[in-house]
Design an enzyme around this catalytic site. Sequence first.
Site, short mmCIF file in Angstrom:
data_model
loop_
_atom_site.label_atom_id
_atom_site.label_comp_id
_atom_site.label_asym_id
_atom_site.label_seq_id
_atom_site.Cartn_x
_atom_site.Cartn_y
_atom_site.Cartn_z
N ASP A 124 -40.08 -42.05 -19.04
CA ASP A 124 -39.61 -42.42 -20.36
C ASP A 124 -39.26 -43.90 -20.38
O ASP A 124 -38.34 -44.33 -19.70
CB ASP A 124 -38.37 -41.57 -20.67
CG ASP A 124 -38.03 -41.61 -22.14
OD1 ASP A 124 -38.23 -42.66 -22.76
OD2 ASP A 124 -37.58 -40.58 -22.66
N LYS B 166 -36.58 -34.68 -28.55
CA LYS B 166 -35.69 -34.99 -29.66
C LYS B 166 -36.47 -35.11 -30.97
O LYS B 166 -35.99 -34.73 -32.03
CB LYS B 166 -35.03 -36.33 -29.35
CG LYS B 166 -33.62 -36.48 -29.84
CD LYS B 166 -33.03 -37.72 -29.21
CE LYS B 166 -31.80 -38.20 -29.90
NZ LYS B 166 -31.43 -39.54 -29.42
N LYS C 158 -47.87 -35.41 -26.60
CA LYS C 158 -46.52 -35.47 -27.17
C LYS C 158 -46.61 -35.76 -28.65
O LYS C 158 -47.21 -36.75 -29.05
CB LYS C 158 -45.73 -36.57 -26.46
CG LYS C 158 -44.27 -36.63 -26.77
CD LYS C 158 -43.63 -37.57 -25.78
CE LYS C 158 -42.17 -37.70 -25.91
NZ LYS C 158 -41.59 -38.45 -24.80
N LEU D 113 -50.50 -38.28 -22.76
CA LEU D 113 -49.79 -38.58 -21.51
C LEU D 113 -50.40 -37.84 -20.32
O LEU D 113 -50.97 -36.75 -20.48
CB LEU D 113 -48.33 -38.13 -21.62
CG LEU D 113 -47.45 -38.88 -22.61
CD1 LEU D 113 -46.19 -38.08 -22.93
CD2 LEU D 113 -47.08 -40.25 -22.06
N TYR E 11 -50.37 -35.36 -17.36
CA TYR E 11 -49.68 -34.07 -17.26
C TYR E 11 -48.93 -33.98 -15.93
O TYR E 11 -49.52 -34.18 -14.86
CB TYR E 11 -50.71 -32.94 -17.37
CG TYR E 11 -50.17 -31.56 -17.06
CD1 TYR E 11 -49.01 -31.11 -17.67
CD2 TYR E 11 -50.83 -30.72 -16.18
CE1 TYR E 11 -48.51 -29.84 -17.38
CE2 TYR E 11 -50.36 -29.45 -15.90
CZ TYR E 11 -49.18 -29.02 -16.51
OH TYR E 11 -48.70 -27.77 -16.23
N ASP F 144 -33.01 -47.06 -17.92
CA ASP F 144 -32.57 -45.70 -18.28
C ASP F 144 -33.09 -44.69 -17.26
O ASP F 144 -33.63 -43.64 -17.62
CB ASP F 144 -33.08 -45.37 -19.69
CG ASP F 144 -32.37 -44.16 -20.28
OD1 ASP F 144 -31.24 -43.85 -19.83
OD2 ASP F 144 -32.95 -43.52 -21.18
P1 AMP Z 1 -39.53 -35.40 -24.11
O1 AMP Z 1 -39.78 -35.39 -25.56
O2 AMP Z 1 -40.21 -36.52 -23.40
O3 AMP Z 1 -38.07 -35.29 -23.78
O4 AMP Z 1 -40.23 -34.08 -23.52
C1 AMP Z 1 -39.73 -32.80 -23.77
C2 AMP Z 1 -40.07 -31.89 -22.60
O5 AMP Z 1 -41.47 -31.72 -22.47
C3 AMP Z 1 -39.62 -32.43 -21.26
O6 AMP Z 1 -38.32 -32.06 -20.99
C4 AMP Z 1 -40.60 -31.81 -20.27
O7 AMP Z 1 -40.16 -30.54 -19.89
C5 AMP Z 1 -41.86 -31.66 -21.10
N1 AMP Z 1 -42.79 -32.78 -20.86
C6 AMP Z 1 -42.77 -34.00 -21.44
N2 AMP Z 1 -43.77 -34.78 -21.01
C7 AMP Z 1 -44.45 -34.04 -20.09
C8 AMP Z 1 -45.60 -34.30 -19.27
N3 AMP Z 1 -46.23 -35.48 -19.30
N4 AMP Z 1 -46.02 -33.32 -18.45
C9 AMP Z 1 -45.37 -32.12 -18.41
N5 AMP Z 1 -44.29 -31.82 -19.16
C10 AMP Z 1 -43.82 -32.76 -20.00
#
Ligand code: AMP
Length: 281
Positions: free
Chosen positions: A164, A31, A50, A98, A100, A146
Amino acid sequence: MNSCQSSDTSGERKRWSLDNFEVGRPLGKGKFGNVYLAREVNSKFIVALKMLFKSQLQKANVEHQLRREIEIQANLRHPNILRLYGYFYDEKRVFLILEYAAQGELYKVLQSQPNGCFDEKRTARYILQLSQALGYCHSKKVIHRDIKPENILLDLRGDLKIADFGWSVHSPSSKRTTLCGTLDYLPPEMVEGKAHDENVDLWSIGVLAYEFLCGSPPFESESNAETYKKISKVDLKFPSHLSPGAKDLISRLLRHSPRERLNLEGVCKHPWIVKMLNPSG
Ligand code: AMP
């Protein structure tokens, strides 16, 4: 590149900056920014980086929530909870370092199954891992609040990682939650705007078990108003293919009264879980 303090894996203060990482392919879009595969230059350690835009965080008024998320997640150590190794920021962005999770979102894996659901063995494995992770959280007085498939990732071995902590809180909490997004995973006490405690997470384990086995959450409806009614009445219907053991576990978790729900220890020891995870079962 500005750098800032963050805590490293041993909990000591360490300065990280973007210069410490080789940034690779995007893993996904969130987001408030993107997530990238990255490698720490010295150790070659692979992480997910991230990247969040401060302007977007400010606009959505979630800086406080992010701070809480970082504080909580950075202090949790459990094989089924995604590690947050540290963070840093520059003028425009905040970066979270984070663990992986190579198999990505559980939600997508579920959707890609032939019937859109998992078999009972696989479901039992995920429910056990989830319950153990939540048991650890609750022992630290952290309530997740959540739990849903979008917030769960899978690592290379297919083990579950709760990812999350944006809505999590330190208990006790009598907060009224501002509801946003889907109601599907929320327990009666939260949709009804009542005080709630860690038993909210027990309800969501029941919802998830149902969704894993049936392909959609139990109270899904055309409108929020309809979903609200179904949750409040615990209007639960099972498809005929579910085994009696699976139905029993779900019914014991989806109880209107938070105190009547099967506790986490009870989930881990439930006969259906034990039977499904027994190699000869
Ligand atoms: P988020 O902003 O946390 O919703 O992350 C967006 C997308 O990135 C997620 O839907 C996952 O597909 C991918 N993603 C987030 N964190 C990770 C992680 N630690 N390892 C691998 N993919 C991730």
